[in-house]
Design a protein around this motif. Structure first.
Motif, PDB file in Angstrom:
ATOM      1  N   ALA A 168       0.826  -1.210   0.000  1.00  0.00           N
ATOM      2  CA  ALA A 168       0.000   0.000   0.000  1.00  0.00           C
ATOM      3  C   ALA A 168       0.860   1.259   0.000  1.00  0.00           C
ATOM      4  N   ILE A 169       1.875   1.292   0.854  1.00  0.00           N
ATOM      5  CA  ILE A 169       2.744   2.467   0.931  1.00  0.00           C
ATOM      6  C   ILE A 169       3.502   2.661  -0.381  1.00  0.00           C
ATOM      7  N   THR A 170       3.919   1.556  -0.994  1.00  0.00           N
ATOM      8  CA  THR A 170       4.628   1.645  -2.273  1.00  0.00           C
ATOM      9  C   THR A 170       3.737   2.235  -3.358  1.00  0.00           C
ATOM     10  N   ILE A 171       2.497   1.764  -3.437  1.00  0.00           N
ATOM     11  CA  ILE A 171       1.565   2.270  -4.452  1.00  0.00           C
ATOM     12  C   ILE A 171       1.283   3.751  -4.233  1.00  0.00           C
ATOM     13  N   VAL A 172       1.026   4.128  -2.985  1.00  0.00           N
ATOM     14  CA  VAL A 172       0.760   5.539  -2.680  1.00  0.00           C
ATOM     15  C   VAL A 172       1.970   6.400  -3.032  1.00  0.00           C
ATOM     16  N   GLY A 173       3.166   5.901  -2.710  1.00  0.00           N
ATOM     17  CA  GLY A 173       4.373   6.659  -3.017  1.00  0.00           C
ATOM     18  C   GLY A 173       4.592   6.832  -4.506  1.00  0.00           C
ATOM     19  N   LEU A 174       4.358   5.763  -5.271  1.00  0.00           N
ATOM     20  CA  LEU A 174       4.541   5.849  -6.720  1.00  0.00           C
ATOM     21  C   LEU A 174       3.564   6.831  -7.358  1.00  0.00           C
ATOM     22  N   ILE A 175       2.382   6.961  -6.774  1.00  0.00           N
ATOM     23  CA  ILE A 175       1.361   7.833  -7.359  1.00  0.00           C
ATOM     24  C   ILE A 175       1.526   9.285  -6.920  1.00  0.00           C
TER      25      ILE A 175
END
Length: 236
Positions: A203-210
């Motif tokens: 979740a944190i990775t996806i939020v960071g990438l976006i």
């Protein structure tokens, strides 16, 4: 799936294929930072970053596969961050040791470590090592990794005077997401939710990438290693 259960003795160990897959993904996401940190450290000392990146991936991948298939142990192998930092910052940058000499020293260390492991000397040392030193070494390495991670996200930054580090900008996006992720992991672990660490990392990775303004797409999704490019070009 029965083959996996029989090969790795999952039932005898009280595990399942699903549990092992989740554990494997969690372990991968927890240690994949090394493929960024190790090339950055050694690259700062003059090592070719692309070659170090490939070597880091091969060591982790082949080493983990070997320990799983041969030793049948639920462990992952990766490059030692502490040794990487020592080689880059202490030997090469600090003491001006040439890169080939530093690599030779690391190779000799590997040979010695292999010998003491296969002959049982390492096990004898561990059995006779005072527990305080053993625990202290583990805690020290853990704190060192924590410092690297905290510096990587900007939680602490280098200090020009006084202490070596100081607190960073807590309002920056990486710091806030790191603290939120840490809080979520602690909460999910407290609630004993299986796979909590894995879901938080994803979740944190996806939020960071976006949403992270510093993350930019470089235009390449896949790139052949330069080693294979040279080999293929030599045949052509």
């Amino acid at each position: 799936m029965p083959t996996l259960e029989k090969t790795f003795e999952l039932k005898q160990r009280g595990s399942t294929v699903r549990q092992e897959i989740i554990a494997g993904l969690t372990t991968f996401l927890a240690m994949v930072y090394s493929v960024i940190v190790v090339p950055n450290m050694l690259g700062a000392a003059g090592f070719p970053a692309e070659s170090v990146f490939i070597a880091t991936c091969l060591v982790a991948g082949l080493g983990s596969i070997l320990i799983g298939l041969w030793a049948n142990a639920p462990m992952a192998i990766g490059c030692a961050i502490s040794l990487t930092a020592f080689t880059a910052f202490s030997l090469v940058i600090g003491q001006k040791v040439a890169i080939p000499v530093a690599l030779g020293a690391v190779f000799l260390m590997g040979v010695v470590f292999t010998l003491i492991s296969t002959t049982g000397i390492r096990a004898w040392i561990l059995r006779n090592l005072p527990s305080s030193i053993a625990h202290g070494a583990g805690i020290g390495i853990g704190l060192f990794l924590l410092l690297i991670a905290a510096n990587g996200v900007g939680l602490v930054v280098s200090n020009q005077a006084g202490l070596p580090v100081k607190l960073g900008d807590f309002t920056s996006f990486p710091v806030m997401m790191s603290l939120i992720g840490l809080a979520l992991i602690i909460g999910l672990e407290k609630m004993k939710i299986k796979g909590g660490i894995l879901w938080v990392i994803i979740a944190i990775t996806i939020v960071g990438l976006i949403f992270d303004p510093t993350v930019k797409f470089g235009g390449e999704i896949f790139k052949m290693p330069t080693l294979w490019v040279k080999i293929l070009s030599s045949y052509n």
